[in-house]
Design a protein around this motif. Structure first.
Motif, PDB file in Angstrom:
ATOM      1  N   ASP A 104     -31.922  30.708 -32.279  1.00  0.00           N
ATOM      2  CA  ASP A 104     -33.080  31.290 -32.042  1.00  0.00           C
ATOM      3  C   ASP A 104     -34.016  30.686 -30.911  1.00  0.00           C
ATOM      4  O   ASP A 104     -34.575  31.529 -30.069  1.00  0.00           O
TER       5      ASP A 104
ATOM      6  N   GLU B  78     -33.706  32.763 -27.302  1.00  0.00           N
ATOM      7  CA  GLU B  78     -34.317  33.985 -27.422  1.00  0.00           C
ATOM      8  C   GLU B  78     -35.831  33.655 -27.274  1.00  0.00           C
ATOM      9  O   GLU B  78     -36.454  34.185 -26.442  1.00  0.00           O
TER      10      GLU B  78
ATOM     11  N   ALA C  75     -38.433  34.624 -23.865  1.00  0.00           N
ATOM     12  CA  ALA C  75     -39.625  35.255 -24.391  1.00  0.00           C
ATOM     13  C   ALA C  75     -40.806  34.504 -23.974  1.00  0.00           C
ATOM     14  O   ALA C  75     -42.028  35.014 -24.022  1.00  0.00           O
TER      15      ALA C  75
ATOM     16  N   THR D 206     -23.950  30.601 -29.612  1.00  0.00           N
ATOM     17  CA  THR D 206     -24.650  30.808 -28.510  1.00  0.00           C
ATOM     18  C   THR D 206     -23.776  30.312 -27.302  1.00  0.00           C
ATOM     19  O   THR D 206     -22.969  29.370 -27.260  1.00  0.00           O
TER      20      THR D 206
ATOM     21  N   GLY E 293     -27.475  30.087 -23.033  1.00  0.00           N
ATOM     22  CA  GLY E 293     -28.301  29.711 -23.888  1.00  0.00           C
ATOM     23  C   GLY E 293     -28.314  28.159 -24.285  1.00  0.00           C
ATOM     24  O   GLY E 293     -29.107  27.602 -24.895  1.00  0.00           O
TER      25      GLY E 293
END
Length: 299
Positions: A97, A100, A104, A136, A140
């Motif tokens: 996570d 992401e 953001a 990932t 990332g």
């Protein structure tokens, strides 16, 4: 009981057999499930938290570490542990996570929340955190490393254990721990390495937590790692509702199925299950402290 309005179901995955396995013969010496996800509802008849914990108690599982993987589940885990004597909590942002959230612009705020939660008396671990190069890709990975290192820092600042998620990233996880300094109590959740990684863990005093995968017929490498692991560094977990042990592989998992995994481990080690259970229970309490609600104030 903590608010469970966000409990998740995996019914859309359409497993072949979603019946709950029958309850095993209870362990004579009680142990702990040091990594489980009670917030993930599963099975044809999803079990509520109270039922899961009662089934676990009846099977000889004295308590569990309920693990958060994002802000919402970490808050829920901490709130449940605050009122339920059979539950301690771990809190973190899952490595998959982190990219992401970083994209953001939300990772820093999420980590601040995790740090606040980790300071609560019944939150005894930061995790699951780490590196996952399976889900990932290269793009990332910088965010995963940044998140992992931030979690390590939180664990050291709060004096809590670190629960590591390590998938296809053994070398990078070890390098990071050695470079920045691992917390005093570091646990490789769902240990997936070989003898070489087990020896590295032993050299550094890192704990190896074995899940139902150690009982799979094709898991000879894991059993070899277990066989050479120092007994004082061995833990057991379910990672429920995932990784259901033999003979129920592919069906829903829950803390009450720990006896199957522990008995498989005892067979590999050629020791009596009571001896192994006593050792694992002592190790777990050394990592996480007491489950007694009244003890939280003094710890």
């Amino acid at each position: 009981m903590a608010d469970d309005s966000h409990l998740r179901s995996r019914s859309e995955q359409g497993r072949r057999d979603r019946r709950w396995p029958e309850e095993p013969q209870p362990l004579a010496v009680a142990v702990y499930d040091n990594h489980t996800h009670l917030e993930v509802a599963d099975g044809d008849d999803p079990l509520d938290v109270a039922t899961q914990l009662e089934r676990a108690r009846a099977a000889g599982v004295r308590g569990v570490v309920q693990v958060g993987t994002d802000v919402a589940t970490s808050i829920w885990s901490a709130e449940l542990a605050a009122i339920e004597p059979r539950v301690l909590a771990a809190v973190a942002i899952h490595p998959n996570d982190a990219p992401e959230l970083a994209a953001a612009g939300e990772l820093e705020a999420a980590l601040e929340t995790i740090a606040e939660l980790a300071s609560r008396p019944r939150v005894r671990a930061v995790g699951e955190t780490g590196l996952d190069f399976f889900r990932t890709g290269e793009a990332g990975r910088d965010s995963q490393f940044a998140s992992f290192e931030a979690h390590i820092d939180i664990a050291k600042r709060t004096g809590t254990a670190l629960q590591i998620h390590d998938r296809d990233a053994h070398e990078a996880v070890v390098e990071t721990l050695l470079r920045v300094g691992a917390p005093e109590k570091t646990v490789f959740h769902c240990f997936s390495g070989d003898e070489a990684l087990a020896r590295l863990c032993a050299e550094n005093g890192w704990y190896l937590s074995f899940a139902g995968t150690v009982s799979f017929s094709n898991a000879g490498r894991l059993r070899e790692a277990l066989a050479i692991a120092p007994r004082e560094l061995v833990l057991v977990e379910t990672d429920a509702p995932y990784l259901t042990p033999t003979p129920f592989r592919g069906r829903p998992n829950a803390p009450y199925l720990i006896p199957h995994t522990l008995r498989s481990m005892a067979e590999t080690l050629d020791v009596h299950e009571d001896e192994l259970a006593a050792s694992i229970a002592a190790n777990t309490e050394r990592v996480y402290g007491s489950w007694d609600l009244d003890a939280a104030v003094s710890e």
